[in-house]
Design a protein around this motif. Structure first.
Motif, PDB file in Angstrom:
ATOM      1  N   ILE A  58      32.086  27.066 -14.541  1.00 12.42           N
ATOM      2  CA  ILE A  58      31.972  28.934 -14.717  1.00 12.42           C
ATOM      3  C   ILE A  58      31.779  29.201 -13.410  1.00 12.42           C
ATOM      4  N   ILE A  59      30.817  28.471 -12.583  1.00 12.60           N
ATOM      5  CA  ILE A  59      30.507  28.485 -11.779  1.00 12.60           C
ATOM      6  C   ILE A  59      31.394  28.089 -10.595  1.00 12.60           C
ATOM      7  N   SER A  60      32.207  27.089 -10.627  1.00 11.22           N
ATOM      8  CA  SER A  60      33.499  27.014 -10.235  1.00 11.22           C
ATOM      9  C   SER A  60      34.285  27.774  -9.711  1.00 11.22           C
ATOM     10  N   GLY A  61      34.871  29.201 -11.320  1.00 11.75           N
ATOM     11  CA  GLY A  61      35.694  29.515 -11.360  1.00 11.75           C
ATOM     12  C   GLY A  61      35.180  30.954 -10.868  1.00 11.75           C
ATOM     13  N   LEU A  62      34.124  30.794 -10.477  1.00  9.42           N
ATOM     14  CA  LEU A  62      33.240  32.151  -9.913  1.00  9.42           C
ATOM     15  C   LEU A  62      33.866  32.228  -8.274  1.00  9.42           C
ATOM     16  N   TYR A  63      33.046  31.196  -7.700  1.00  3.50           N
ATOM     17  CA  TYR A  63      33.528  30.979  -6.243  1.00  3.50           C
ATOM     18  C   TYR A  63      34.943  30.816  -5.485  1.00  3.50           C
ATOM     19  N   LEU A  64      35.693  30.669  -7.273  1.00  2.00           N
ATOM     20  CA  LEU A  64      37.499  31.018  -6.681  1.00  2.00           C
ATOM     21  C   LEU A  64      37.704  32.727  -6.592  1.00  2.00           C
ATOM     22  N   VAL A  65      36.824  33.377  -7.537  1.00  2.00           N
ATOM     23  CA  VAL A  65      37.334  34.493  -7.324  1.00  2.00           C
ATOM     24  C   VAL A  65      36.597  35.206  -5.746  1.00  2.00           C
ATOM     25  N   LEU A  66      35.688  34.602  -5.434  1.00  2.00           N
ATOM     26  CA  LEU A  66      34.904  35.473  -4.381  1.00  2.00           C
ATOM     27  C   LEU A  66      35.747  34.815  -3.357  1.00  2.00           C
ATOM     28  N   TRP A  67      36.065  33.333  -3.187  1.00  2.00           N
ATOM     29  CA  TRP A  67      37.310  33.634  -1.890  1.00  2.00           C
ATOM     30  C   TRP A  67      38.142  33.520  -1.725  1.00  2.00           C
ATOM     31  N   GLY A  68      38.761  34.304  -3.061  1.00  2.00           N
ATOM     32  CA  GLY A  68      40.160  35.304  -3.171  1.00  2.00           C
ATOM     33  C   GLY A  68      39.836  36.340  -2.595  1.00  2.00           C
ATOM     34  N   LYS A  69      38.491  36.545  -2.735  1.00  3.70           N
ATOM     35  CA  LYS A  69      37.731  38.539  -2.928  1.00  3.70           C
ATOM     36  C   LYS A  69      37.874  38.488  -1.227  1.00  3.70           C
ATOM     37  N   SER A  70      37.038  37.576  -0.988  1.00  3.51           N
ATOM     38  CA  SER A  70      37.083  37.221   1.080  1.00  3.51           C
ATOM     39  C   SER A  70      38.238  37.360   1.579  1.00  3.51           C
ATOM     40  N   LYS A  71      39.337  36.684   1.033  1.00  2.00           N
ATOM     41  CA  LYS A  71      40.581  36.694   1.729  1.00  2.00           C
ATOM     42  C   LYS A  71      41.308  38.242   2.069  1.00  2.00           C
ATOM     43  N   ASP A  72      41.230  38.987   0.754  1.00  3.35           N
ATOM     44  CA  ASP A  72      42.282  39.708   0.426  1.00  3.35           C
ATOM     45  C   ASP A  72      41.069  41.110   1.175  1.00  3.35           C
ATOM     46  N   ASP A  73      39.793  41.292   1.676  1.00  2.00           N
ATOM     47  CA  ASP A  73      38.917  42.276   2.471  1.00  2.00           C
ATOM     48  C   ASP A  73      39.096  42.069   3.542  1.00  2.00           C
ATOM     49  N   HIS A  74      39.717  41.106   4.162  1.00  2.00           N
ATOM     50  CA  HIS A  74      40.087  40.793   5.436  1.00  2.00           C
ATOM     51  C   HIS A  74      40.838  40.811   5.879  1.00  2.00           C
ATOM     52  N   VAL A  75      42.055  41.583   5.118  1.00  2.00           N
ATOM     53  CA  VAL A  75      43.681  41.376   4.685  1.00  2.00           C
ATOM     54  C   VAL A  75      43.481  42.788   5.372  1.00  2.00           C
ATOM     55  N   SER A  76      42.458  43.512   4.279  1.00  2.00           N
ATOM     56  CA  SER A  76      42.456  45.028   3.825  1.00  2.00           C
ATOM     57  C   SER A  76      42.173  45.251   5.125  1.00  2.00           C
ATOM     58  N   ALA A  77      41.707  44.494   5.513  1.00  2.00           N
ATOM     59  CA  ALA A  77      40.539  45.836   6.965  1.00  2.00           C
ATOM     60  C   ALA A  77      41.577  45.680   7.989  1.00  2.00           C
ATOM     61  N   LYS A  78      42.007  44.293   8.402  1.00  2.00           N
ATOM     62  CA  LYS A  78      42.610  44.156   9.210  1.00  2.00           C
ATOM     63  C   LYS A  78      44.576  45.273   8.992  1.00  2.00           C
ATOM     64  N   SER A  79      44.599  44.972   7.992  1.00  2.00           N
ATOM     65  CA  SER A  79      45.759  46.347   7.603  1.00  2.00           C
ATOM     66  C   SER A  79      45.532  47.352   8.306  1.00  2.00           C
ATOM     67  N   GLU A  80      44.070  48.659   8.332  1.00  2.00           N
ATOM     68  CA  GLU A  80      43.804  49.602   8.809  1.00  2.00           C
ATOM     69  C   GLU A  80      43.718  49.704   9.926  1.00  2.00           C
ATOM     70  N   CYS A  81      43.338  48.651  10.478  1.00  2.00           N
ATOM     71  CA  CYS A  81      43.539  48.441  11.922  1.00  2.00           C
ATOM     72  C   CYS A  81      44.663  48.577  12.295  1.00  2.00           C
ATOM     73  N   ASP A  82      45.891  48.172  11.891  1.00  2.00           N
ATOM     74  CA  ASP A  82      46.990  48.180  12.458  1.00  2.00           C
ATOM     75  C   ASP A  82      47.424  49.585  12.396  1.00  2.00           C
ATOM     76  N   LYS A  83      47.253  50.407  11.411  1.00  2.00           N
ATOM     77  CA  LYS A  83      47.204  51.808  11.483  1.00  2.00           C
ATOM     78  C   LYS A  83      47.171  52.341  12.012  1.00  2.00           C
ATOM     79  N   ILE A  84      46.538  52.282  13.316  1.00  2.00           N
ATOM     80  CA  ILE A  84      45.796  53.141  14.413  1.00  2.00           C
ATOM     81  C   ILE A  84      47.533  52.948  15.362  1.00  2.00           C
ATOM     82  N   SER A  85      48.019  54.145  15.694  1.00  2.00           N
ATOM     83  CA  SER A  85      48.900  53.936  16.452  1.00  2.00           C
ATOM     84  C   SER A  85      48.893  53.142  17.845  1.00  2.00           C
TER      85      SER A  85
END
Length: 377
Positions: free
Chosen positions: A317-344
């Motif tokens: 369970i803990i292994s699966g949980l931290y897979l979820v957390l790792w994936g969330k951290s990656k997606d949050d990083h991509v989301s923040a980068k895309s927000e910055c790219d929206k600035i002209s």
């Protein structure tokens, strides 16, 4: 000093959710002790939320006067639904399942909560999922692994682990060695169903806070609905048994007060505060800490025996949980980068050239903005 305040601001959400897990761990031990002494789980739920309502309501009235928005029919329906999902359905299922199993098993099964929260947040578009990206793939795989670990804990028992501090102690009435397979299966299904309701509650709380950003008032209203609904359930189940409503001045009273104040009033409020910045999945991601604390405390205090199948399931369970957390951290990083790219590019150039334009801080008493002057022709 300013650097310390900035670091504390960054660490505050983590400190809050860690405090929540310590609170839940203590509650699990106290509640299990009270249930083993014969307290009705349904009556316990009523007393718990009645105490929470009485404690939180005065603070909500005083401190949320400006934060409260107009109560619409939609918000009212969400509050009633949250009051039924968590205080009534989840808590009755969870405490009954705990009575049929052990404190450690209940805490470990609670680790499936982040997986269900992720699925519901995904369905409600509160969580980013893109199948072609590694982060999203990790979150999906982690969810599957987490549910698999819960299945291992439910159906695989294994031999007892003779820990040094449990030798010579008498295990509790519902510890690993005396619980029948049928009652453990029934209890695990109840706990799993309760976790699904809990996940739905957390997701709905995140949605409701966007329209009703008054955490204390929302907590008080949820507890009030839970008290009323739980009273109806307890009255139906315990009818003809007035002795079930007698509250003894021992671990039963301590469990009620502690659970009502710390694990209902305070934790609901802290969850709401963190959820507004970090989202529902982050709030549930620290549940393995609670499981570890409960496992240690229950073996020392309650004399519960550890089973190999539960330990293996908890690791999965803990292994699966931290897979979820790792994936969330990656997606949050991509989301923040895309927000910055929206600035002209022109805006980025203006920000770079105009270094004299200062950010207004909340504590600034006087701020001068040096704006670029127009060129004269």
């Amino acid at each position: 000093m300013e650097r310390f305040e900035r670091l504390f601001g960054m660490a505050k959400p983590y400190l809050m959710v860690i405090f929540v897990q310590f609170g839940y761990a203590g509650m699990t031990i106290l509640v299990k002790s009270a249930l083993d002494k014969g307290m009705s789980p349904h009556v316990f739920v009523v007393y718990r939320y009645a105490v929470a309502t009485l404690v939180i309501a005065p603070f909500a009235i005083i401190f949320d006067r400006k934060a409260r928005t107009k109560m619409s029919f939609s918000i009212l329906c969400k509050i009633v639904l949250m009051g039924l999902l968590e205080p009534v359905i989840d808590q009755n299922l969870y405490t009954t399942g705990m009575k049929l199993t052990t404190a450690t098993f209940s805490a470990a099964m609670g680790n499936i909560l982040p997986a269900f929260s992720f699925l519901m947040a995904w369905a409600c578009r509160l969580e980013i999922v893109s199948i072609l990206k590694r982060g999203s793939q990790a979150k999906i795989l982690g969810t599957i692994v987490t549910v698999g670990g819960a299945m291992i804990m439910t159906f695989i028992r294994g031999p007892m682990l003779n820990l040094p501090w449990t030798k010579g102690s008498q295990p509790s009435a519902s510890s690993g060695g005396s619980v029948t397979h049928q009652s453990q299966l029934k209890g695990s299904l109840m706990i799993a169903a309760g976790c699904i309701c809990w996940s739905a509650f957390i997701t709905l709380q995140a949605i409701t806070l966007k329209d009703y950003p008054a955490e204390l008032s929302l907590t008080a209203l949820i507890c009030l609905v839970g008290t009323i609904g739980g009273s109806g359930v307890a009255w139906i189940i315990e009818r003809g048994n007035p002795a079930a409503w007698v509250l003894h001045f021992d671990s039963q009273l301590l469990a009620v007060v502690y659970s009502g104040v710390i694990c209902t009033g305070v934790t609901y409020y802290l969850q709401g505060v963190v959820m507004q910045t970090k989202g529902p999945v982050f709030v549930t991601a620290f549940s393995p800490l609670g499981m570890v604390l409960v496992a240690i405390m229950s073996s020392f205090i309650l004399g519960e025996m550890m089973l190999l199948g539960r330990v293996l399931g908890a690791v999965v369970i803990i292994s699966g949980l931290y897979l979820v957390l790792w994936g969330k951290s990656k997606d949050d990083h991509v989301s923040a980068k895309s927000e910055c790219d929206k600035i002209s590019p022109s805006d980025q150039k203006m920000i770079g050239k105009d270094e004299s334009l200062k950010m207004v801080q909340p504590n600034d008493e006087f701020v001068v903005l040096h704006l670029p002057q127009e060129e004269k022709h």
